[in-house]
Design a protein around this motif. Structure first.
Motif, PDB file in Angstrom:
ATOM      1  N   THR A  79       0.892  -1.128   0.115  1.00 26.84           N
ATOM      2  CA  THR A  79      -0.076  -0.007   0.019  1.00 26.84           C
ATOM      3  C   THR A  79       0.846   1.178   0.267  1.00 26.84           C
ATOM      4  OG1 THR A  79      -1.525  -1.181   1.350  1.00 26.84           O
ATOM      5  CG2 THR A  79      -1.722   1.207   1.130  1.00 26.84           C
ATOM      6  N   VAL A  80       1.087   1.876  -1.146  1.00 24.85           N
ATOM      7  CA  VAL A  80       1.995   3.183  -1.163  1.00 24.85           C
ATOM      8  C   VAL A  80       1.056   4.443  -0.908  1.00 24.85           C
ATOM      9  CG1 VAL A  80       3.067   4.446  -2.697  1.00 24.85           C
ATOM     10  CG2 VAL A  80       3.252   2.002  -3.091  1.00 24.85           C
ATOM     11  N   VAL A  81       1.361   4.998   0.479  1.00 25.01           N
ATOM     12  CA  VAL A  81       0.448   5.999   0.850  1.00 25.01           C
ATOM     13  C   VAL A  81       0.753   7.286   0.677  1.00 25.01           C
ATOM     14  CG1 VAL A  81      -0.436   4.416   2.907  1.00 25.01           C
ATOM     15  CG2 VAL A  81       1.669   5.616   3.114  1.00 25.01           C
ATOM     16  N   ALA A  82       2.106   7.380  -0.152  1.00 28.02           N
ATOM     17  CA  ALA A  82       2.590   8.544  -0.255  1.00 28.02           C
ATOM     18  C   ALA A  82       3.884   8.500  -1.045  1.00 28.02           C
ATOM     19  CB  ALA A  82       2.769   9.709   1.091  1.00 28.02           C
ATOM     20  N   THR A  83       4.345   9.893  -1.873  1.00 30.78           N
ATOM     21  CA  THR A  83       5.650   9.946  -2.513  1.00 30.78           C
ATOM     22  C   THR A  83       5.912  11.275  -1.956  1.00 30.78           C
ATOM     23  OG1 THR A  83       4.678  10.626  -4.588  1.00 30.78           O
ATOM     24  CG2 THR A  83       4.957   8.407  -4.437  1.00 30.78           C
ATOM     25  N   ALA A  84       7.580  11.240  -2.152  1.00 29.60           N
ATOM     26  CA  ALA A  84       8.018  12.617  -1.622  1.00 29.60           C
ATOM     27  C   ALA A  84       9.064  13.077  -2.583  1.00 29.60           C
ATOM     28  CB  ALA A  84       8.343  13.012  -0.376  1.00 29.60           C
ATOM     29  N   ASP A  85       9.465  14.087  -3.032  1.00 27.50           N
ATOM     30  CA  ASP A  85      10.706  14.567  -3.925  1.00 27.50           C
ATOM     31  C   ASP A  85      11.749  15.061  -3.384  1.00 27.50           C
ATOM     32  OD1 ASP A  85       9.821  17.100  -3.225  1.00 27.50           O
ATOM     33  OD2 ASP A  85       9.221  17.537  -5.479  1.00 27.50           O
ATOM     34  N   GLY A  86      11.849  15.318  -1.860  1.00 31.54           N
ATOM     35  CA  GLY A  86      12.976  15.825  -1.013  1.00 31.54           C
ATOM     36  C   GLY A  86      12.535  15.625   0.405  1.00 31.54           C
ATOM     37  N   VAL A  87      13.788  16.223   1.050  1.00 29.93           N
ATOM     38  CA  VAL A  87      13.652  15.938   2.581  1.00 29.93           C
ATOM     39  C   VAL A  87      12.346  16.935   3.037  1.00 29.93           C
ATOM     40  CG1 VAL A  87      15.031  16.798   4.571  1.00 29.93           C
ATOM     41  CG2 VAL A  87      16.289  16.216   2.507  1.00 29.93           C
ATOM     42  N   ALA A  88      12.177  18.083   2.753  1.00 28.64           N
ATOM     43  CA  ALA A  88      11.028  18.515   3.479  1.00 28.64           C
ATOM     44  C   ALA A  88       9.774  18.016   3.073  1.00 28.64           C
ATOM     45  CB  ALA A  88      10.996  20.234   3.070  1.00 28.64           C
ATOM     46  N   SER A  89       9.679  17.732   1.861  1.00 29.18           N
ATOM     47  CA  SER A  89       8.264  16.877   1.610  1.00 29.18           C
ATOM     48  C   SER A  89       8.135  15.677   2.542  1.00 29.18           C
ATOM     49  CB  SER A  89       7.980  16.888   0.070  1.00 29.18           C
ATOM     50  OG  SER A  89       9.165  16.063  -0.553  1.00 29.18           O
ATOM     51  N   ALA A  90       9.202  15.085   2.279  1.00 31.70           N
ATOM     52  CA  ALA A  90       9.349  13.789   3.198  1.00 31.70           C
ATOM     53  C   ALA A  90       8.951  13.827   4.529  1.00 31.70           C
ATOM     54  CB  ALA A  90      10.609  12.856   2.963  1.00 31.70           C
ATOM     55  N   ARG A  91       9.215  14.680   5.069  1.00 31.52           N
ATOM     56  CA  ARG A  91       9.412  15.069   6.433  1.00 31.52           C
ATOM     57  C   ARG A  91       7.614  15.526   6.588  1.00 31.52           C
ATOM     58  NH1 ARG A  91      11.633  17.397  11.609  1.00 31.52           N
ATOM     59  NH2 ARG A  91      10.139  18.232  12.685  1.00 31.52           N
ATOM     60  N   ARG A  92       6.970  16.177   5.937  1.00 29.98           N
ATOM     61  CA  ARG A  92       5.654  16.586   5.915  1.00 29.98           C
ATOM     62  C   ARG A  92       4.769  15.463   5.740  1.00 29.98           C
ATOM     63  NH1 ARG A  92       7.347  21.031   2.514  1.00 29.98           N
ATOM     64  NH2 ARG A  92       6.486  19.916   0.782  1.00 29.98           N
ATOM     65  N   ARG A  93       5.103  14.849   4.855  1.00 35.23           N
ATOM     66  CA  ARG A  93       4.195  13.609   4.396  1.00 35.23           C
ATOM     67  C   ARG A  93       4.226  12.452   5.400  1.00 35.23           C
ATOM     68  NH1 ARG A  93       4.800  14.696  -2.080  1.00 35.23           N
ATOM     69  NH2 ARG A  93       3.885  16.417  -2.082  1.00 35.23           N
ATOM     70  N   ALA A  94       5.390  12.366   5.922  1.00 38.29           N
ATOM     71  CA  ALA A  94       5.719  11.338   6.643  1.00 38.29           C
ATOM     72  C   ALA A  94       4.880  11.399   8.446  1.00 38.29           C
ATOM     73  CB  ALA A  94       7.013  11.177   7.244  1.00 38.29           C
ATOM     74  N   ALA A  95       4.863  12.726   8.317  1.00 36.74           N
ATOM     75  CA  ALA A  95       4.185  13.134   9.581  1.00 36.74           C
ATOM     76  C   ALA A  95       2.658  13.067   9.584  1.00 36.74           C
ATOM     77  CB  ALA A  95       4.320  14.672   9.953  1.00 36.74           C
ATOM     78  N   VAL A  96       2.023  13.054   8.425  1.00 43.08           N
ATOM     79  CA  VAL A  96       0.858  12.789   8.159  1.00 43.08           C
ATOM     80  C   VAL A  96       0.419  11.402   8.063  1.00 43.08           C
ATOM     81  CG1 VAL A  96      -1.095  13.302   6.587  1.00 43.08           C
ATOM     82  CG2 VAL A  96       0.293  15.100   7.148  1.00 43.08           C
ATOM     83  N   VAL A  97       1.118  10.729   7.289  1.00 45.46           N
ATOM     84  CA  VAL A  97       0.785   9.043   6.869  1.00 45.46           C
ATOM     85  C   VAL A  97       1.395   8.146   7.793  1.00 45.46           C
ATOM     86  CG1 VAL A  97       0.192   9.676   4.285  1.00 45.46           C
ATOM     87  CG2 VAL A  97       2.552   9.180   5.164  1.00 45.46           C
ATOM     88  N   GLN A  98       2.439   8.433   8.668  1.00 43.39           N
ATOM     89  CA  GLN A  98       3.063   7.488   9.334  1.00 43.39           C
ATOM     90  C   GLN A  98       3.344   6.152   8.424  1.00 43.39           C
ATOM     91  OE1 GLN A  98       3.701   8.091  12.915  1.00 43.39           O
ATOM     92  NE2 GLN A  98       3.755  10.147  12.007  1.00 43.39           N
TER      93      GLN A  98
END
Length: 217
Positions: A32-51
């Motif tokens: 189950t791919v819950v998110a993708t990110a293209d950099g450090v900042a976006s990875a942090r933001r999205r990880a905080a939401v989708v865990q």
């Protein structure tokens, strides 16, 4: 975990074509791919939401590197496991990723099958490395461990050290038992004894201790 205990995954890569391809391959493999990110900042933001259970992380990102992104993600999603998937197999990249908290490291030459198996193993808390990289990491930390502070490390028996080396490579207790001609219970007893001596809570921490202290002999 996602539906039916399927691991949830976030893919972090600065190259859109590669990022989308990895996400697609993992989805087709049943993750189950819950998110993708293209950099450090976006990875942090999205990880905080989708865990996510697992983050597949590149080492080359537009706003930093994979080691920095790993540390940032673990700050906001400490239960996530980080599997680096990078074109680089340079020693410094591998070591920095592990120091930042990555559970495993694959090079991008890995097949779809190998990637899927590595993601599942990472979700289960096992350390996964492209063949050759585990030895590189263990060798480097063995060198560090031979410094002045190495005498302060807890004393492990020869058998405990041997089993710890296999744990660091991602083997299960059943696989270790078969390889060493021991019973599953005996291996588990040694692992639990090592947990107590090293004051770690799980196999991920145990594997990380092995990498950091070079306990592979």
């Amino acid at each position: 975990m996602g539906t039916d205990d399927t691991p949830t995954v976030m893919v972090v890569d600065g190259h859109p074509i590669w990022r989308d391809a990895v996400a697609r391959d993992l989805a087709e493999a049943g993750f189950t791919v819950v998110a993708t990110a293209d950099g450090v900042a976006s990875a942090r933001r999205r990880a905080a939401v989708v865990q996510p259970n697992v983050v597949v992380m590149d080492m080359r990102l537009p706003d930093g590197d994979g080691a920095k992104a790993t540390a940032e993600v673990l700050t906001v999603s400490p239960s996530s496991k980080i599997l680096v998937l990078s074109a680089s197999d340079e020693r410094d990249d591998v070591l920095e990723a592990v120091k930042a908290g990555a559970t495993g490291y694959l090079v991008k030459s890995a097949s779809k099958t190998e990637l899927g198996a590595a993601v599942r193993a990472t979700a289960e808390g096992r350390a996964v490395f492209t063949p050759g990289l585990a030895g590189l990491v263990l060798g480097e930390y063995r060198r560090i461990a031979q410094g002045p502070d190495s005498k302060s490390a807890p004393s492990l028996t020869e058998r405990e050290t041997e089993i710890l080396r296999h744990v660091a490579k991602g083997l299960t207790a059943k696989q270790i038992a078969a390889r060493l001609s021991l019973s599953h219970r005996t291996v588990e007893n040694h692992v639990q004894a090592t947990f107590r001596k090293l004051q770690v809570a799980n196999r991920v921490e145990l594997a990380r201790y092995a990498i950091e202290h070079g306990l592979d002999e």
